[in-house]
Design a protein around this motif. Structure first.
Motif, PDB file in Angstrom:
ATOM      1  N   GLY A  47     -48.213  33.317  29.247  1.00 46.46           N
ATOM      2  CA  GLY A  47     -48.105  34.267  29.435  1.00 46.46           C
ATOM      3  C   GLY A  47     -49.179  35.200  28.313  1.00 46.46           C
ATOM      4  O   GLY A  47     -49.316  36.426  27.972  1.00 46.46           O
ATOM      5  N   GLY A  48     -49.861  34.435  27.638  1.00 45.36           N
ATOM      6  CA  GLY A  48     -51.003  35.043  26.769  1.00 45.36           C
ATOM      7  C   GLY A  48     -52.010  35.972  27.328  1.00 45.36           C
ATOM      8  O   GLY A  48     -52.113  37.231  26.870  1.00 45.36           O
ATOM      9  N   ASN A  49     -52.504  35.815  28.571  1.00 43.53           N
ATOM     10  CA  ASN A  49     -53.656  36.732  29.237  1.00 43.53           C
ATOM     11  C   ASN A  49     -52.862  37.913  29.659  1.00 43.53           C
ATOM     12  O   ASN A  49     -53.046  38.940  29.680  1.00 43.53           O
TER      13      ASN A  49
ATOM     14  N   ALA B 152     -52.016  47.994  31.564  1.00 42.22           N
ATOM     15  CA  ALA B 152     -51.804  47.679  32.840  1.00 42.22           C
ATOM     16  C   ALA B 152     -50.311  47.574  33.383  1.00 42.22           C
ATOM     17  O   ALA B 152     -49.367  46.997  32.486  1.00 42.22           O
ATOM     18  N   ASP B 153     -50.024  47.526  34.429  1.00 41.09           N
ATOM     19  CA  ASP B 153     -48.694  47.412  35.115  1.00 41.09           C
ATOM     20  C   ASP B 153     -48.668  45.926  35.662  1.00 41.09           C
ATOM     21  O   ASP B 153     -48.910  45.765  36.827  1.00 41.09           O
ATOM     22  N   ALA B 154     -48.548  44.913  34.953  1.00 51.45           N
ATOM     23  CA  ALA B 154     -48.980  43.590  35.201  1.00 51.45           C
ATOM     24  C   ALA B 154     -47.723  42.719  35.328  1.00 51.45           C
ATOM     25  O   ALA B 154     -46.558  43.080  34.714  1.00 51.45           O
TER      26      ALA B 154
ATOM     27  N   GLU C 119     -39.725  33.891  26.087  1.00 50.90           N
ATOM     28  CA  GLU C 119     -39.174  33.839  24.602  1.00 50.90           C
ATOM     29  C   GLU C 119     -40.047  34.688  23.670  1.00 50.90           C
ATOM     30  O   GLU C 119     -39.732  35.396  22.870  1.00 50.90           O
ATOM     31  N   ARG C 120     -41.446  34.653  24.120  1.00 49.48           N
ATOM     32  CA  ARG C 120     -42.409  35.069  23.000  1.00 49.48           C
ATOM     33  C   ARG C 120     -42.707  36.574  23.339  1.00 49.48           C
ATOM     34  O   ARG C 120     -42.858  37.491  22.450  1.00 49.48           O
ATOM     35  N   TRP C 121     -42.681  37.010  24.804  1.00 47.26           N
ATOM     36  CA  TRP C 121     -42.894  38.268  25.263  1.00 47.26           C
ATOM     37  C   TRP C 121     -41.821  38.874  26.079  1.00 47.26           C
ATOM     38  O   TRP C 121     -42.070  38.809  27.623  1.00 47.26           O
ATOM     39  N   PRO C 122     -40.784  39.106  25.657  1.00 45.69           N
ATOM     40  CA  PRO C 122     -39.730  39.344  26.533  1.00 45.69           C
ATOM     41  C   PRO C 122     -39.868  40.548  27.349  1.00 45.69           C
ATOM     42  O   PRO C 122     -39.024  40.783  28.451  1.00 45.69           O
ATOM     43  N   HIS C 123     -40.854  41.623  26.879  1.00 47.73           N
ATOM     44  CA  HIS C 123     -40.881  42.725  27.725  1.00 47.73           C
ATOM     45  C   HIS C 123     -41.833  42.378  29.162  1.00 47.73           C
ATOM     46  O   HIS C 123     -41.969  43.308  30.093  1.00 47.73           O
ATOM     47  N   LEU C 124     -42.419  41.128  29.169  1.00 50.09           N
ATOM     48  CA  LEU C 124     -43.231  40.941  30.339  1.00 50.09           C
ATOM     49  C   LEU C 124     -42.364  40.746  31.462  1.00 50.09           C
ATOM     50  O   LEU C 124     -41.509  40.133  31.637  1.00 50.09           O
ATOM     51  N   ASP C 125     -42.910  41.036  32.773  1.00 53.03           N
ATOM     52  CA  ASP C 125     -42.537  40.783  33.977  1.00 53.03           C
ATOM     53  C   ASP C 125     -43.054  39.574  34.593  1.00 53.03           C
ATOM     54  O   ASP C 125     -44.302  39.450  35.192  1.00 53.03           O
ATOM     55  N   VAL C 126     -42.476  38.339  34.703  1.00 54.19           N
ATOM     56  CA  VAL C 126     -42.724  37.188  35.031  1.00 54.19           C
ATOM     57  C   VAL C 126     -41.961  36.634  36.068  1.00 54.19           C
ATOM     58  O   VAL C 126     -40.629  36.764  36.238  1.00 54.19           O
ATOM     59  N   ARG C 127     -42.266  35.732  36.959  1.00 56.31           N
ATOM     60  CA  ARG C 127     -41.506  35.318  38.213  1.00 56.31           C
ATOM     61  C   ARG C 127     -41.911  33.809  38.387  1.00 56.31           C
ATOM     62  O   ARG C 127     -42.812  33.374  38.506  1.00 56.31           O
TER      63      ARG C 127
END
Length: 223
Positions: A62-64, A73-75, A90-98
């Protein structure tokens, strides 16, 4: 095959320490197209991403993706590995990952993105005959697709190749995934055939003392 690939990428992800808390410039987020920290171009390759929907295919830990979101960005990030997705959350709980394959995610609906990127990710490890049309379809007119990975390992050895992931357990059998190696000119040709314009494909020279450069490919969906 999907479960086998996910297992291989779990092995790879578990073997990596992850991104540093800060880079050489002291930044907490940054975009890196190359395998060498603080080297090469940045997110400007993708155009103006502020307030724009952006997709990271094979987002890893998730770094980039975190940097794109920090810039406004709405990434969204997609990765096949549960280990990598867990690290990101764990590091960036606000990110949208699938947790999905790139093909599954792209084929699921018709949401449009202004930029799609892949850094040593799905663009390298998915058959371009399948992936390029899907990416092109999901980009807005004028949208950018850019990806990076190693240049071909062997001159004259192009197309699908095997990448080995070695589990840490003693005596464990290695796991394999496919990658697609092509010279820059061939990548450019394939993007044009898929409908992309303003295509560039080049090798970024490595830092002093390093041997391997980074192949960077970019194309635009015509308006």
């Amino acid at each position: 095959m999907r479960e086998q690939d996910a297992g291989a990428w779990d092995v790879w992800g578990a073997s990596k320490a992850g991104r540093n808390e800060r880079n050489a410039a002291g930044a907490s987020t940054w975009f890196n197209w190359t395998q060498w920290p603080d080297h090469g171009p940045d997110e400007k390759i993708l155009g103006n991403i502020v307030g724009s929907p952006v997709l990271d295919l094979g987002c890893g830990s998730g770094g980039n993706l975190a940097h794109l979101v920090a810039l406004g960005a709405d990434a969204v990030g997609v990765d096949i590995s549960p280990v990598q997705i867990a690290r990101t959350r764990e590091r960036w709980p606000h990110l949208d990952v699938r947790q999905e394959t790139a093909e599954e995610f792209l084929a699921a609906d018709d949401y449009q993105y202004t930029a799609v990127c892949s850094v040593f990710g799905a663009a390298w490890f998915t058959d371009p005959a399948d992936l390029l049309p899907l990416v092109h379809e999901r980009l807005t007119p004028g949208g950018v697709y850019a990806f990076s990975h190693n240049p071909p390992a062997l001159v004259g050895c192009y197309g699908p190749q095997a990448s080995q992931m070695q589990p840490p357990e003693k005596g464990a059998e290695p796991l394999y995934v496919k990658r697609w190696d092509y010279e820059p000119a061939r990548w450019a040709e394939m993007l044009k055939q898929a409908g992309f314009t303003d295509v560039t494909a080049e090798v970024i020279e490595p830092p002093a003392g390093k041997r391997t450069g980074t192949l960077l490919v970019r194309g635009v969906k015509g308006c």
